[in-house]
Design a protein around this motif. Structure first.
Motif, short mmCIF file in Angstrom:
data_model
loop_
_atom_site.label_atom_id
_atom_site.label_comp_id
_atom_site.label_asym_id
_atom_site.label_seq_id
_atom_site.Cartn_x
_atom_site.Cartn_y
_atom_site.Cartn_z
N LYS A 91 -1.53 -4.00 2.81
CA LYS A 91 -0.93 -5.35 2.74
C LYS A 91 0.55 -5.29 3.10
O LYS A 91 1.06 -6.16 3.82
CB LYS A 91 -1.11 -5.94 1.35
CG LYS A 91 -2.52 -6.35 1.03
CD LYS A 91 -2.59 -6.90 -0.39
CE LYS A 91 -3.98 -7.25 -0.81
NZ LYS A 91 -4.03 -7.78 -2.18
N GLN A 92 1.24 -4.28 2.63
CA GLN A 92 2.66 -4.12 2.95
C GLN A 92 2.86 -3.91 4.45
O GLN A 92 3.80 -4.47 5.04
CB GLN A 92 3.27 -2.95 2.17
CG GLN A 92 3.40 -3.21 0.69
CD GLN A 92 3.83 -1.98 -0.09
OE1 GLN A 92 3.91 -0.88 0.46
NE2 GLN A 92 4.10 -2.16 -1.37
N GLU A 101 -3.05 -2.12 -1.27
CA GLU A 101 -1.70 -2.66 -1.44
C GLU A 101 -0.76 -2.16 -0.34
O GLU A 101 0.07 -2.90 0.16
CB GLU A 101 -1.15 -2.32 -2.83
CG GLU A 101 -1.85 -3.05 -3.96
CD GLU A 101 -1.90 -4.56 -3.79
OE1 GLU A 101 -0.86 -5.16 -3.45
OE2 GLU A 101 -2.98 -5.14 -3.98
#
Length: 74
Positions: A9-10, A6
């Motif tokens: 992805k950021q 995650e």
């Protein structure tokens, strides 16, 4: 340093480019990152490809044309 998928992805969403090691990630994780890359201009270089098939590499390349680089030297 431990960074989650995650968080990666950021980083991609913010425009950061990544070099990732395919030997420590699943194909699904790499595919998820490639999907995020297609939304912007972030490039991903994938190293240590020995566990991946040509069909998998083709799928990744098609997800984000021109943004996924495969390092075949390692």
């Amino acid at each position: 340093m431990i960074i989650t998928i995650e968080q990666l992805k950021q980083i991609l969403n913010a425009g950061g480019c990544l070099v990732i090691d395919a030997s420590v990630m699943t194909f699904n994780q790499i595919r998820d990152l490639s999907t995020v890359a297609q939304n912007g201009t972030a490039k991903i270089t994938v190293k240590n490809l020995s566990s991946m098939t040509a069909a998998q590499l083709t799928e990744l390349a098609a997800l984000a044309p021109g943004l996924i680089v495969f390092d075949l030297t390692s």
